[in-house]
Design a protein around this motif. Structure first.
Motif: not given
Length: 424
Positions: A288-305
């Motif tokens: 209902r309330f979510g907005k589309a980001p201006r950039n589709d890139k996901d900035m979440h980073r995976p965990f390193s070793e």
């Protein structure tokens, strides 16, 4: 007469005086020639009053009946008295199969005194700030203390995580209070699902910020939560005012309206049941309330070793082992089991890891050390010989002594929700 009618009257008077033709008058009035001819005829028959529509002031033929309006308002008063018009309309359509326009319901509720217009409500001014461009770039985090279960359950704290770029809820967690251990638990769940964001944006709560800052060591003066994020290479930014993190503040206001009512409708009255419902609620909220980001890139980073999510999300303190391989924590003496490895750790600095689930580990250079405990608070006196007839008073005295020992724990030690003392 309206301004439009007065303008048409002037044109018709010019037509009657032959200063304008009917075609010219129709062009000036913005109507067809046929309509202008009808207006001229009505003026000749009834004068200026003939220009006013006969339907003016009369109810529309398509209006709802008074009985239907009263029925809808009765449902609103009975089930949705503190709902906004938009939310009330959604529930009326879902649960009662009632469809009216949003503006119609808003007018009905306003006329009935159930809803106040925007002018009647006190306006608030928030300084604008542009959203971040990408999902996962900045996560606003806050705890909202509220009577979420109304009179059905205790007051609770809702830990809210909102993405700045999309206004979507990325995690919700109910807890009895806003403390470091519950933030460890909820943040661990969020990071496990999405990965590491660039930064968290919070207020200046003691969980996030401390005033004991050193310029010599970047980690000195950090809170336990800040230290955990530092170990995972995640930054935390503290806002100077609630308005600065308006995204999560407005989300809290919406949640205190919608979520309370959703919990009421589902008769949810416990923290455990509410947490089980959160994923369903977030999916509906974001749709209902979510907005589309201006950039589709996901900035979440995976965990390193070298990242250890479980090892970071805990309360850590440092102690130096004595020559007898002992240390003290929370008024408990910990005795390290001797071995070929631990014997050489005398006078070495070790780490105490106190986990949200109650586990406690003592580590040296990442290696967990086996230990046993000697609780000075619970030191045992020599057993007294008690006759059978004195057994009742003796048990009463023992219970009082145990209660006294229970509250004599260190008040500076970390406490989980509902915890009164450590159990080892």
């Amino acid at each position: 007469m309206s301004e439009r009618d007065l303008g048409r009257l002037k044109i018709i008077e010019d037509i009657e005086a032959q200063r304008l033709s009917v075609v010219q008058g129709a062009e000036l009035a913005g109507i067809s020639r046929r309509q202008m001819t009808r207006l001229v005829r009505a003026f000749r028959d009834n004068g200026a009053a003939g220009l006013i529509s006969g339907k003016r002031g009369k109810p529309s033929n398509r209006r709802y009946t008074d009985g239907y309006r009263d029925y809808v308002l009765e449902l609103v008063r009975l089930h949705y008295a503190d709902f906004g018009p938009t939310f009330a309309l959604e529930k009326l359509a879902e649960d009662h199969d009632i469809t009216v326009s949003k503006q119609t319901l808003r007018k009905w509720m306003t006329d009935a005194g159930i809803w106040k217009t925007r002018k009647e409500r006190r306006s608030r001014v928030y300084q604008p700030r542009n959203r971040r461009d990408c999902f996962g770039e900045l996560i606003q985090i806050d705890g909202s203390h509220h009577w979420w279960f109304e009179d059905r359950g205790p007051k609770a704290a809702l830990l809210v995580y909102v993405d700045d770029a999309t206004s979507k809820l990325v995690h919700l967690w109910f807890a009895e209070s806003e403390n470091a251990f519950d933030y460890f638990h909820s943040t661990k769940d969020y990071l496990s699902e999405y990965g590491k964001p660039l930064a968290f944006y919070s207020d200046k709560h003691a969980v996030f910020r401390t005033t004991h800052v050193s310029n010599k060591d970047a980690t000195t003066g950090m809170t336990q939560f800040g230290r955990a994020l530092h170990e995972l290479n995640i930054d935390i930014i503290c806002a100077n005012s609630p308005q600065a993190k308006g995204r999560v503040e407005r989300a809290n206001k919406t949640l205190q309206d919608r979520l309370v009512k959703e919990l009421r409708l589902r008769n949810i009255s416990s923290i455990k049941d509410a947490n089980a419902y959160m994923s369903e609620f977030m999916a509906d909220y974001n749709a209902r309330f979510g907005k589309a980001p201006r950039n589709d890139k996901d900035m979440h980073r995976p965990f390193s070793e070298h990242d250890s999510l479980d090892g970071a999300m805990c309360h850590k303190e440092f102690r130096t082992l004595s020559h007898t391989l002992t240390l003290r924590y929370d008024k408990v003496l910990f005795i390290i089991e001797p071995s070929d490895f631990t014997t050489g750790l005398a006078r070495k600095r070790v780490t105490i890891c106190d986990y949200p689930d109650g586990r406690l580990e003592i580590q040296y250079d990442g290696v967990t050390l086996p230990y046993r405990t000697f609780d000075k608070v619970q030191s045992v006196n020599r057993a007294e010989v008690v006759e059978n007839k004195r057994l009742g008073p003796a048990l009463d005295m023992i219970a009082a002594m145990q209660a006294e020992r229970e509250v004599s724990r260190s008040q500076s030690a970390p406490r989980r929700t509902g915890q009164t003392g450590h159990m080892f």
